[in-house]
Design a protein around this motif. Structure first.
Motif, PDB file in Angstrom:
ATOM      1  N   ILE A 142      47.983  29.282  26.869  1.00  0.00           N
ATOM      2  CA  ILE A 142      46.596  29.069  26.444  1.00  0.00           C
ATOM      3  C   ILE A 142      45.845  30.355  26.761  1.00  0.00           C
ATOM      4  N   MET A 143      45.315  31.013  25.730  1.00  0.00           N
ATOM      5  CA  MET A 143      44.674  32.308  25.925  1.00  0.00           C
ATOM      6  C   MET A 143      43.374  32.392  25.161  1.00  0.00           C
ATOM      7  N   SER A 144      42.484  33.242  25.646  1.00  0.00           N
ATOM      8  CA  SER A 144      41.245  33.532  24.929  1.00  0.00           C
ATOM      9  C   SER A 144      41.556  34.351  23.681  1.00  0.00           C
ATOM     10  N   ASP A 145      40.599  34.373  22.754  1.00  0.00           N
ATOM     11  CA  ASP A 145      40.772  35.182  21.543  1.00  0.00           C
ATOM     12  C   ASP A 145      40.937  36.662  21.894  1.00  0.00           C
ATOM     13  N   ALA A 146      40.226  37.098  22.934  1.00  0.00           N
ATOM     14  CA  ALA A 146      40.334  38.504  23.340  1.00  0.00           C
ATOM     15  C   ALA A 146      41.738  38.818  23.841  1.00  0.00           C
ATOM     16  N   ALA A 147      42.334  37.899  24.588  1.00  0.00           N
ATOM     17  CA  ALA A 147      43.685  38.132  25.096  1.00  0.00           C
ATOM     18  C   ALA A 147      44.701  38.133  23.962  1.00  0.00           C
ATOM     19  N   VAL A 148      44.516  37.250  22.984  1.00  0.00           N
ATOM     20  CA  VAL A 148      45.423  37.238  21.825  1.00  0.00           C
ATOM     21  C   VAL A 148      45.323  38.565  21.077  1.00  0.00           C
ATOM     22  N   ALA A 149      44.104  39.056  20.910  1.00  0.00           N
ATOM     23  CA  ALA A 149      43.913  40.323  20.196  1.00  0.00           C
ATOM     24  C   ALA A 149      44.500  41.501  20.966  1.00  0.00           C
ATOM     25  N   ALA A 150      44.421  41.448  22.293  1.00  0.00           N
ATOM     26  CA  ALA A 150      44.917  42.556  23.120  1.00  0.00           C
ATOM     27  C   ALA A 150      46.430  42.511  23.324  1.00  0.00           C
ATOM     28  N   MET A 151      47.038  41.361  23.100  1.00  0.00           N
ATOM     29  CA  MET A 151      48.448  41.190  23.458  1.00  0.00           C
ATOM     30  C   MET A 151      49.384  42.235  22.826  1.00  0.00           C
ATOM     31  N   PRO A 152      49.253  42.554  21.519  1.00  0.00           N
ATOM     32  CA  PRO A 152      50.189  43.544  20.963  1.00  0.00           C
ATOM     33  C   PRO A 152      50.164  44.882  21.689  1.00  0.00           C
ATOM     34  N   GLU A 153      48.973  45.375  22.057  1.00  0.00           N
ATOM     35  CA  GLU A 153      48.898  46.647  22.765  1.00  0.00           C
ATOM     36  C   GLU A 153      49.416  46.534  24.187  1.00  0.00           C
ATOM     37  N   VAL A 154      49.203  45.373  24.806  1.00  0.00           N
ATOM     38  CA  VAL A 154      49.737  45.151  26.144  1.00  0.00           C
ATOM     39  C   VAL A 154      51.265  45.158  26.107  1.00  0.00           C
ATOM     40  N   VAL A 155      51.839  44.496  25.122  1.00  0.00           N
ATOM     41  CA  VAL A 155      53.293  44.449  24.997  1.00  0.00           C
ATOM     42  C   VAL A 155      53.847  45.837  24.676  1.00  0.00           C
ATOM     43  N   ARG A 156      53.132  46.592  23.860  1.00  0.00           N
ATOM     44  CA  ARG A 156      53.582  47.966  23.574  1.00  0.00           C
ATOM     45  C   ARG A 156      53.569  48.822  24.837  1.00  0.00           C
ATOM     46  N   ALA A 157      52.508  48.660  25.636  1.00  0.00           N
ATOM     47  CA  ALA A 157      52.422  49.438  26.874  1.00  0.00           C
ATOM     48  C   ALA A 157      53.563  49.071  27.821  1.00  0.00           C
TER      49      ALA A 157
END
Length: 332
Positions: A274-289
């Motif tokens: 369960i995540m906020s919209d901001a976390a969903v949007a940030a997830m691809p860059e977090v996973v790339r990092a």
């Protein structure tokens, strides 16, 4: 163990008495242990004791050296009786044999390494370095630990120290590495039919004996890889996104392959998180990092590019949510 096998063991022990090598003898005893069915251990030990020759006495002492009793909190129940039998059969015999025999099992752990065995960390290598108390026969124990199947031992070998030169592993605490090795073997003992290398049984007794002898053992050690990650993108929701990623990674952070990335983005997150919209949007860059931190493998980054665009739609699809997620959502 048949009489012919007994004769073969005595013949091999005769050669070992000429070699004067504790390490070679311990490796031989480990192989001998692997070939003994549990119900044949005591008859074989009795046959050796009744023979009473120097070769039989060496065999008994060597078997005891590589079948050391574990600590009470980590004892594999099915090994108890055999280990006690080995110890009883060898009592008082070491003093009847050449001086070099006393060095079997008497090793000093000089260091340890741990790290990936392959680019994706699907197998890790746990390495302990030893030499005998007289400084002779330095050697390393290398144990391959499977990650996708939970962290069980799948292969082991004993090599010269120079074998480390091509592994590219990081130095680690010997107690932690020894604990990982013991945990990996005990997990393998609990899993019926686990796929392991054909060579593993021949090294297993010596590997366990070596790991048990490491000072300051840490059982069930954590992994500090996640805590060393300091490349979090400066984006809203990035910290929340990384917390979900760390939850998924769990205690196997070195395992990061295209398949695991895809499982995280397309299956685990929609089912569990369960995540906020901001976390969903940030997830691809977090996973790339995290992927760059974990080896910067091109195939992993390509998998993120393929799966990340689907993440918002997958997270919005309530039919993909698992039971725990649905219950949690209903409480919000």
């Amino acid at each position: 163990m048949s009489t012919s096998a007994f004769d073969m063991a005595v013949t091999q022990a005769r050669d070992l008495l000429r070699w004067h090598s504790p390490l070679r003898t311990e490796l031989w005893a480990a192989r001998l242990t692997a070939g003994l069915e549990p119900d044949r251990v005591e008859p074989f030990l009795r046959e050796l004791a009744e023979d009473g020759s120097a070769e039989s006495r060496l065999t008994l002492v060597a078997l005891a050296a590589v079948n050391t009793a574990p600590s009470p909190d980590s004892r594999p129940p099915h090994d108890d009786e055999s280990m006690e039998a080995y110890a009883r059969a060898a009592e008082g015999l070491v003093d009847t044999l050449p001086e070099w025999v006393r060095r079997m099992g008497q090793v000093v752990c000089e260091g340890a390494c741990y790290g990936k065995a392959d680019p994706y960390g699907e197998q890790t290598l746990a390495v302990l370095s030893f030499r005998y108390e007289n400084g002779k026969e330095p050697h390393i124990l290398v144990v391959g630990i499977d990650q996708p199947n939970g962290g069980l031992a799948v292969d082991a070998l004993v090599e010269e120290v120079k074998f480390l030169d091509d592994l590219g592993l990081e130095a680690a605490d010997p107690g932690v590495v020894g604990g990982r090795i013991l945990d990996a073997f005990e997990l393998g003992d609990r899993i019926m039919g686990a796929a392991v290398a054909d060579t593993l049984p021949d090294v297993r007794p010596l590997a366990i004996a070596r790991a048990r002898g490491v000072p300051g053992l840490v059982r069930g050690p954590g992994d500090e890889t996640v805590s060393r990650f300091d490349e979090l993108p400066d984006l809203p929701g990035a910290r929340e996104a990384f917390e979900r990623l760390a939850e998924f990674i769990g205690d196997r952070p070195l395992w990061w392959s295209p398949a695991r990335v895809s499982q995280f983005l397309t299956a685990w997150l929609p089912r569990e998180a369960i995540m906020s919209d901001a976390a969903v949007a940030a997830m691809p860059e977090v996973v790339r990092a995290w992927s760059r931190f974990s080896g910067d493998q091109p195939a992993v980054l390509r998998q993120i590019d393929e799966d990340a665009p689907r993440l918002p739609a997958l997270m919005a699809d309530d039919s993909l949510a698992g039971l725990a997620k649905r219950i949690a959502q209903n409480r919000l």
